[in-house]
Design an enzyme around this catalytic site. Structure first.
Site, PDB file in Angstrom:
ATOM      1  N   SER A  92       0.197   4.427   0.984  1.00 56.31           N
ATOM      2  CA  SER A  92      -0.180   3.949   2.492  1.00 56.31           C
ATOM      3  C   SER A  92      -1.641   3.661   2.541  1.00 56.31           C
ATOM      4  O   SER A  92      -2.143   2.400   3.254  1.00 56.31           O
ATOM      5  CB  SER A  92      -0.172   4.481   4.558  1.00 56.31           C
ATOM      6  OG  SER A  92       1.241   3.664   4.428  1.00 56.31           O
ATOM      7  N   TYR A 138      -2.032   6.395  12.608  1.00 58.01           N
ATOM      8  CA  TYR A 138      -0.534   5.539  12.901  1.00 58.01           C
ATOM      9  C   TYR A 138      -0.251   6.228  14.315  1.00 58.01           C
ATOM     10  O   TYR A 138      -1.343   6.543  15.000  1.00 58.01           O
ATOM     11  CB  TYR A 138       0.809   6.448  12.696  1.00 58.01           C
ATOM     12  CG  TYR A 138       0.986   5.699  11.172  1.00 58.01           C
ATOM     13  CD1 TYR A 138       0.763   4.261  10.815  1.00 58.01           C
ATOM     14  CD2 TYR A 138       0.815   6.749   9.966  1.00 58.01           C
ATOM     15  CE1 TYR A 138       0.973   4.095   9.447  1.00 58.01           C
ATOM     16  CE2 TYR A 138       0.645   5.568   8.760  1.00 58.01           C
ATOM     17  CZ  TYR A 138       0.265   4.711   8.629  1.00 58.01           C
ATOM     18  OH  TYR A 138       0.364   4.417   7.358  1.00 58.01           O
TER      19      TYR A 138
HETATM   20  O1  DON Z   1       6.361   2.307   2.981  1.00 55.80           O
HETATM   21  C1  DON Z   1       6.147   3.336   2.798  1.00 55.80           C
HETATM   22  O2  DON Z   1       6.869   3.935   3.501  1.00 55.80           O
HETATM   23  C2  DON Z   1       5.524   3.587   1.881  1.00 55.80           C
HETATM   24  N1  DON Z   1       5.147   3.232   0.789  1.00 55.80           N
HETATM   25  C3  DON Z   1       4.071   4.260   2.155  1.00 55.80           C
HETATM   26  C4  DON Z   1       4.535   4.652   4.124  1.00 55.80           C
HETATM   27  C5  DON Z   1       3.174   5.735   3.808  1.00 55.80           C
HETATM   28  O3  DON Z   1       2.309   6.126   2.856  1.00 55.80           O
HETATM   29  C6  DON Z   1       3.174   6.422   5.198  1.00 55.80           C
HETATM   30  N2  DON Z   1       1.503   6.978   5.486  1.00 55.80           N
HETATM   31  N3  DON Z   1       1.537   7.913   5.762  1.00 55.80           N
END
Ligand code: DON
Length: 352
Positions: free
Chosen positions: A100, A278
């Site tokens: 993310s 978040y």
């Molecule tokens: O889309 C997703 O779920 C992952 N590729 C990225 C999510 C993520 O990194 C959330 N972070 N804390």
């Protein structure tokens, strides 16, 4: 009573008094002060590493199967100052998928291409208060993705990337993130394939965005490009340089290249402050006092505007998907290095 009944709708943030306005003025005043010298920073990184190395709370993410193989003992810390000096301790050369944290840099590139008002209108800048992959957040807001750092807003942003094909969009993203890092970034193919085989939820979110008329490109191809951007490999040393580029008005302090405008850097940091961690973004800002962004593989960037950037990596996560040791180290280092933008000392009239 169920959550959805109590909160049948969320407030329509897009009608707030500041929502449609262009910036009132250019940002003439900037954050002041500088980092301590590199020896002092290294000593503080060593001290942060020693302090949190044995902390073993949190869980490695495994909803993307290949992330579940991560060694939970890995722990790297890097700082890069706006003057271009870097220093690291621990597993700072270990490559991991950016996940993310990529959302920040894709947002910056799209802001640079489309402008402040357009991204604020199309993507939004307000926290959802709900998990990063929430479908309910999107339903409660009538399809408004709210911000570019949750999956819905990130995929909306990826759909807005310049280019009429997914190859063109991907080339733009890979090139742009590589310029933030100062060298070409590669995809972790195993992570990409693992997520591509299991990202039905993201495809559903992209389809839902499409149903609300919010997706500017093919939703399945957009999800695929987004999955690739999340699979780009970085180290904490890379993350520190990428963060320092945002701290330095969009100019990479190592290569000297201007990646985005200073106003874009500033806009990106503002949205990181509202939503970078978040539903724990408030806790982060309260404790650390500067914008940050986490990724589910265990990375975090922390940006001290005008001073520099911190990159951390440790795979064990809290309930919102943020690295536990990374957050602790960032708080410790923010206080020790004097990064917190909310901290001030009373003006001393004797000193002038
Ligand atoms: O889309 C997703 O779920 C992952 N590729 C990225 C999510 C993520 O990194 C959330 N972070 N804390």
């Amino acid at each position: 009573m169920a959550y959805s009944e109590r909160h049948a709708t969320l407030p329509d943030f897009s009608t707030g008094a500041l929502a449609d306005d262009a910036p009132a003025a250019v940002h003439e005043a900037v954050s002041t002060g500088s980092l301590p010298d590199v020896e002092r920073i290294t000593a503080l990184l060593e001290s942060a590493h020693a302090r949190y190395r044995d902390l073993d709370t949190g869980k490695v993410a495994d909803y993307i199967p290949s992330l579940g193989n991560a060694d939970p003992a890995l722990f790297g810390l890097s700082v890069c100052g706006v003057v271009g000096r870097s220093t690291s301790v621990g597993d700072a050369a270990y490559p991991f998928s950016i996940q993310s944290i990529s959302k920040v840099f894709v947002f910056a590139l799209v802001c640079h291409a489309l402008g402040h008002s357009e991204v604020s209108r199309l993507v939004g800048v307000n926290n959802t208060g709900l998990p990063f992959n929430s479908v309910m957040a999107l339903e409660l807001s009538d399809g408004d993705p709210r911000n570019p750092l949750v999956n819905a807003g990130a995929m909306t942003t990826t759909g807005l990337v310049p280019g009429t094909t997914s190859d063109a969009k991907w080339a733009f993203i890979r090139d742009g993130l590589s310029r933030f890092a100062g060298h070409p970034l590669d995809v972790d193919e195993a992570v990409y394939e693992s997520e591509a085989a299991t990202n039905q939820r993201n495809m559903a979110i992209a389809r839902l965005l499409e149903s609300y008329g919010r997706m500017q490109f093919d939703p399945i191809q957009t999800t695929d490009v987004y999955t690739k951007q999340c699979s780009l490999l970085v180290t904490t040393a890379d993350l520190a340089v990428m963060a320092a580029t945002l701290a330095n008005g969009g100019v990479n302090p190592i290569t000297g290249e201007k990646v985005v405008d200073a106003s874009v850097s500033r806009d990106t940091l503002a949205v990181m402050a509202t939503s970078g961690l978040y539903e724990f973004s408030g806790d982060w800002l309260f404790e650390v006092g500067v914008p940050g962004k986490s990724g589910v593989s265990g990375g975090i960037i922390t940006v001290a505007p005008g001073k520099g950037g911190l990159g951390t990596f440790s795979p064990r996560l809290d309930a919102a998907g943020n690295s536990v040791r990374g957050q602790r180290a960032a708080r410790y280092l923010s206080h020790a290095l004097g990064l917190d933008v909310f901290a001030s000392k009373a003006f001393d009239p004797q000193a002038g």
